[in-house]
Design a protein around this motif. Structure first.
Motif, PDB file in Angstrom:
ATOM      1  N   PHE A   1       0.820  -1.203   0.000  1.00 35.70           N
ATOM      2  CA  PHE A   1       0.000   0.000   0.000  1.00 35.70           C
ATOM      3  C   PHE A   1       0.855   1.255   0.000  1.00 35.70           C
ATOM      4  N   SER A   2       0.205   2.320  -0.426  1.00 35.83           N
ATOM      5  CA  SER A   2       0.852   3.624  -0.479  1.00 35.83           C
ATOM      6  C   SER A   2      -0.132   4.651   0.046  1.00 35.83           C
ATOM      7  N   ILE A   3       0.315   5.469   0.972  1.00 36.52           N
ATOM      8  CA  ILE A   3      -0.493   6.568   1.496  1.00 36.52           C
ATOM      9  C   ILE A   3       0.211   7.850   1.081  1.00 36.52           C
ATOM     10  N   THR A   4      -0.443   8.630   0.240  1.00 34.17           N
ATOM     11  CA  THR A   4       0.169   9.843  -0.285  1.00 34.17           C
ATOM     12  C   THR A   4      -0.514  11.073   0.287  1.00 34.17           C
ATOM     13  N   PRO A   5       0.229  11.893   1.022  1.00 37.81           N
ATOM     14  CA  PRO A   5      -0.338  13.153   1.505  1.00 37.81           C
ATOM     15  C   PRO A   5      -0.637  14.072   0.321  1.00 37.81           C
ATOM     16  N   VAL A   6      -1.736  14.788   0.390  1.00 35.18           N
ATOM     17  CA  VAL A   6      -2.132  15.696  -0.680  1.00 35.18           C
ATOM     18  C   VAL A   6      -2.246  17.107  -0.109  1.00 35.18           C
ATOM     19  N   GLY A   7      -1.728  18.072  -0.867  1.00 41.19           N
ATOM     20  CA  GLY A   7      -1.872  19.466  -0.473  1.00 41.19           C
ATOM     21  C   GLY A   7      -0.814  19.986   0.476  1.00 41.19           C
ATOM     22  N   VAL A   8       0.289  19.248   0.616  1.00 35.74           N
ATOM     23  CA  VAL A   8       1.349  19.701   1.526  1.00 35.74           C
ATOM     24  C   VAL A   8       2.599  20.139   0.775  1.00 35.74           C
ATOM     25  N   GLY A   9       2.527  20.123  -0.547  1.00 34.00           N
ATOM     26  CA  GLY A   9       3.687  20.497  -1.344  1.00 34.00           C
ATOM     27  C   GLY A   9       4.402  19.279  -1.883  1.00 34.00           C
ATOM     28  N   GLU A  10       5.548  19.539  -2.472  1.00 34.24           N
ATOM     29  CA  GLU A  10       6.300  18.472  -3.138  1.00 34.24           C
ATOM     30  C   GLU A  10       7.025  17.551  -2.164  1.00 34.24           C
ATOM     31  N   ASP A  11       7.535  18.082  -1.073  1.00 30.97           N
ATOM     32  CA  ASP A  11       8.264  17.278  -0.083  1.00 30.97           C
ATOM     33  C   ASP A  11       7.282  16.698   0.926  1.00 30.97           C
ATOM     34  N   VAL A  12       7.043  15.389   0.839  1.00 31.81           N
ATOM     35  CA  VAL A  12       6.084  14.725   1.723  1.00 31.81           C
ATOM     36  C   VAL A  12       6.770  13.784   2.712  1.00 31.81           C
TER      37      VAL A  12
END
Length: 98
Positions: free
Chosen positions: A5-16
């Motif tokens: 699985f992959s959990i991708t933060p959205v809306g925090v910019g390019e560096d997550v």
């Protein structure tokens, strides 16, 4: 059950990295066999254990981000365990034969 699985933060910019680290910390603290790579984390356990860890990791990302996207791929094969390593060992064994 083996889940990738992959959990991708959205809306925090390019560096997550900070947000992803929050999720990985939860996963590693779970005690379930796991492995994190550049794009996905694999974790092994029974359905309820694995899904609880994925939820907790998602909650950890949402604590430091307002939104996230999740991709889950699961291999459900009752009666089998240690597939996190045995699948790779099988591939390596076949590669060594050539």
């Amino acid at each position: 059950m083996l889940a990738a699985f992959s959990i991708t933060p959205v809306g925090v910019g390019e560096d997550v990295g900070e947000q992803v680290a929050a999720a990985v910390r939860v996963i590693r603290d779970s005690g379930l066999p796991n492995r994190t790579a550049a794009s996905f984390t694999e974790i092994e356990g029974d359905w309820d254990e694995v899904m609880a860890v994925i939820k907790a990791a998602t909650d950890a990302v949402l604590a430091v981000s307002t939104r996230c996207s999740i991709i889950i791929k699961a291999d459900i094969r009752p009666g089998y365990n240690n597939t996190l390593t045995t699948k790779l060992e099988s591939i390596e064994r076949h590669l060594a034969q050539q």
